[in-house]
Design a protein around this motif. Structure first.
Motif, short mmCIF file in Angstrom:
data_model
loop_
_atom_site.label_atom_id
_atom_site.label_comp_id
_atom_site.label_asym_id
_atom_site.label_seq_id
_atom_site.Cartn_x
_atom_site.Cartn_y
_atom_site.Cartn_z
N PRO A 108 0.81 -1.23 0.00
CA PRO A 108 0.00 0.00 0.00
C PRO A 108 0.84 1.27 0.00
O PRO A 108 0.52 2.24 -0.69
N ASN A 112 0.98 4.18 -2.95
CA ASN A 112 0.66 5.56 -2.62
C ASN A 112 1.35 6.54 -3.56
O ASN A 112 0.85 7.64 -3.79
N ALA A 132 -3.79 -2.66 -3.94
CA ALA A 132 -2.33 -2.74 -3.97
C ALA A 132 -1.98 -4.21 -3.76
O ALA A 132 -2.22 -4.76 -2.69
#
Length: 154
Positions: A108, A112, A132
């Motif tokens: 994750p 981002n 993700a």
């Protein structure tokens, strides 16, 4: 130049040429008011800046920057179909794939990089649903790959 491209320029970025497909597909297709991109690698000038698995060969911070490049490449693919990035009503979905060392669980945070670029460039239109996903390997031994779905305003 679209307002979105002006925003990218203010961020020190420019849309690249659309990356040539590596196999039998196209970079993006439109279906109704949505554009779906193919998975975009972090190619810069046709080259992969880093290769390998995140958490072993590539640092999470470097992978996050590569995910940002993937998102920029995805916007270029969207523009190739839409003609103008200002037609984007919203980014609907982002899927990020992270070639991960078996012990790496920070997918994750890596993805981002893509999400933050889209929000920075598009404002509230860039906020999206997301997955993700950690994978064993990606094309060209890329550390990351990102695909997006956008809705057009008209």
């Amino acid at each position: 130049m679209s307002e979105t491209e002006k925003k990218l320029a203010a961020m020190g970025l420019a849309l690249p040429q659309v990356a040539a497909p590596l196999a039998a597909y196209v970079p993006a297709v439109q279906s109704g008011t949505h554009i779906h991109t193919s998975g975009q690698l972090p190619l810069v000038g046709g080259q992969l800046p880093l290769a390998g698995k995140v958490g072993a060969d590539v640092s999470p911070d470097d992978a996050k920057e590569l995910a940002r490049t993937c998102a920029l490449n995805a916007l270029a693919a969207v523009k190739s179909v839409a003609g103008d990035l200002d037609r984007i009503r919203r980014v609907v979905k982002v899927v990020g794939y992270v070639a991960s060392d078996p012990g790496f669980t920070g997918q994750p945070a890596v993805v981002n990089g893509a999400s933050e670029l889209l929000a920075e460039a598009l404002g509230t239109k860039g906020v999206h649903a997301r997955s993700a996903v950690g994978v064993a390997v990606l094309p060209l031994n890329s550390p990351v790959e990102v695909e997006i779905v956008v809705e057009l305003a008209d």
